[in-house]
Design a protein around this motif. Sequence first.
Motif, short mmCIF file in Angstrom:
data_model
loop_
_atom_site.label_atom_id
_atom_site.label_comp_id
_atom_site.label_asym_id
_atom_site.label_seq_id
_atom_site.Cartn_x
_atom_site.Cartn_y
_atom_site.Cartn_z
N THR A 177 -10.93 25.96 -13.38
CA THR A 177 -10.05 25.15 -14.21
C THR A 177 -9.02 25.98 -14.97
O THR A 177 -8.00 25.45 -15.39
N ALA A 178 -9.26 27.28 -15.16
CA ALA A 178 -8.31 28.12 -15.88
C ALA A 178 -7.20 28.66 -14.97
O ALA A 178 -6.25 29.26 -15.44
N VAL A 179 -7.32 28.44 -13.68
CA VAL A 179 -6.34 28.93 -12.71
C VAL A 179 -5.30 27.85 -12.44
O VAL A 179 -5.64 26.67 -12.28
N GLU A 180 -4.03 28.25 -12.40
CA GLU A 180 -2.96 27.31 -12.10
C GLU A 180 -3.13 26.75 -10.69
O GLU A 180 -3.56 27.46 -9.78
N PRO A 181 -2.79 25.46 -10.48
CA PRO A 181 -2.88 24.89 -9.14
C PRO A 181 -1.91 25.59 -8.18
O PRO A 181 -0.87 26.08 -8.60
N ALA A 182 -2.26 25.60 -6.91
CA ALA A 182 -1.39 26.18 -5.89
C ALA A 182 -0.16 25.30 -5.67
O ALA A 182 0.91 25.80 -5.33
N ALA A 183 -0.32 23.99 -5.86
CA ALA A 183 0.78 23.05 -5.66
C ALA A 183 0.51 21.78 -6.46
O ALA A 183 -0.64 21.49 -6.81
N THR A 184 1.58 21.06 -6.74
CA THR A 184 1.44 19.76 -7.39
C THR A 184 2.28 18.74 -6.64
O THR A 184 3.21 19.11 -5.91
N PHE A 185 1.93 17.49 -6.79
CA PHE A 185 2.69 16.38 -6.19
C PHE A 185 2.70 15.26 -7.20
O PHE A 185 1.67 14.89 -7.75
N ALA A 200 0.84 -1.20 0.00
CA ALA A 200 0.00 0.00 0.00
C ALA A 200 0.88 1.25 0.00
O ALA A 200 2.01 1.23 0.49
N LEU A 201 0.34 2.32 -0.56
CA LEU A 201 1.00 3.61 -0.57
C LEU A 201 0.06 4.62 0.08
O LEU A 201 -1.08 4.78 -0.35
N GLN A 202 0.55 5.28 1.11
CA GLN A 202 -0.23 6.31 1.81
C GLN A 202 0.42 7.66 1.50
O GLN A 202 1.60 7.85 1.79
N VAL A 203 -0.33 8.56 0.89
CA VAL A 203 0.16 9.88 0.54
C VAL A 203 -0.53 10.89 1.44
O VAL A 203 -1.75 10.98 1.46
N MET A 204 0.27 11.66 2.19
CA MET A 204 -0.25 12.64 3.14
C MET A 204 0.24 14.04 2.74
O MET A 204 1.44 14.28 2.72
N LEU A 205 -0.72 14.92 2.43
CA LEU A 205 -0.37 16.26 1.95
C LEU A 205 -1.13 17.33 2.73
O LEU A 205 -2.32 17.17 3.02
N ALA A 206 -0.43 18.42 3.03
CA ALA A 206 -1.06 19.53 3.74
C ALA A 206 -2.14 20.16 2.86
O ALA A 206 -1.95 20.31 1.64
N GLU A 207 -3.26 20.50 3.49
CA GLU A 207 -4.39 21.07 2.75
C GLU A 207 -5.18 21.99 3.67
O GLU A 207 -5.24 21.77 4.87
N ASN A 208 -5.77 23.01 3.08
CA ASN A 208 -6.69 23.87 3.82
C ASN A 208 -7.92 24.09 2.96
O ASN A 208 -7.99 25.03 2.18
N PRO A 209 -8.92 23.20 3.08
CA PRO A 209 -10.09 23.28 2.21
C PRO A 209 -10.92 24.55 2.41
O PRO A 209 -11.72 24.90 1.54
N LEU A 222 -0.99 14.55 -8.36
CA LEU A 222 -2.07 15.22 -7.67
C LEU A 222 -1.85 16.72 -7.79
O LEU A 222 -0.71 17.18 -7.86
N VAL A 223 -2.96 17.48 -7.79
CA VAL A 223 -2.87 18.94 -7.81
C VAL A 223 -3.71 19.50 -6.67
O VAL A 223 -4.74 18.95 -6.32
N TRP A 278 -6.78 18.84 -2.71
CA TRP A 278 -5.98 17.91 -3.51
C TRP A 278 -6.90 17.01 -4.32
O TRP A 278 -7.90 16.52 -3.81
N ALA A 279 -6.51 16.78 -5.58
CA ALA A 279 -7.26 15.89 -6.46
C ALA A 279 -6.27 15.10 -7.32
O ALA A 279 -5.21 15.60 -7.69
N ILE A 280 -6.63 13.87 -7.62
CA ILE A 280 -5.81 13.01 -8.47
C ILE A 280 -6.07 13.40 -9.92
O ILE A 280 -7.22 13.44 -10.35
N VAL A 281 -4.99 13.68 -10.68
CA VAL A 281 -5.17 14.00 -12.09
C VAL A 281 -4.63 12.92 -13.00
O VAL A 281 -5.11 12.77 -14.12
#
Length: 137
Positions: free
Chosen positions: A121-129, A51-60, A113-114, A66-69
């Motif tokens: 959708t026209a705005v650049e993501p704040a971060a990518t992983f 298994a792979l667990q990915v943990m990323l800082a977020e402030n909804p 992930l972005v 974060w979304a999988i692209v």
Amino acid sequence: MPNYRNCLRLFFLATLLILPAACGGDAQPENVYIADAADDGQTVTMAVGDALQVMLAENPTTGYVWAIVTNDDAVLRLSDEPAYEAESDALGAGGTRTFLFNAVGAGTSVLRLVNARQQATAVEPAATFEITVQVSD
């Protein structure tokens, strides 16, 4: 004072190992690989059943989540809805978004992930992983 990141990792790892057994879930993964923002751009080698667990800082509260692209579901499958854990009860506090994937087939998946506003959708993501996952039988 304990390191917050390590405490959070231990909490999620314990949850990952205890809940399926308590709830009569599927077999436990052989190995659980934990990744965070520091692992961006890295390659992980796993075996089917790991298994792979990915943990990323977020402030909804900012609208950015974060979304999988990109991901190859034949190699790496999201096991459940991503979980969110706030750092505190304070209004507007950030937290950590956790994705759990199971290695289900041999091959290579580039997991990207972005962190972006879903409606903008026209705005650049704040971060990518991005992490490359190589899975063997």
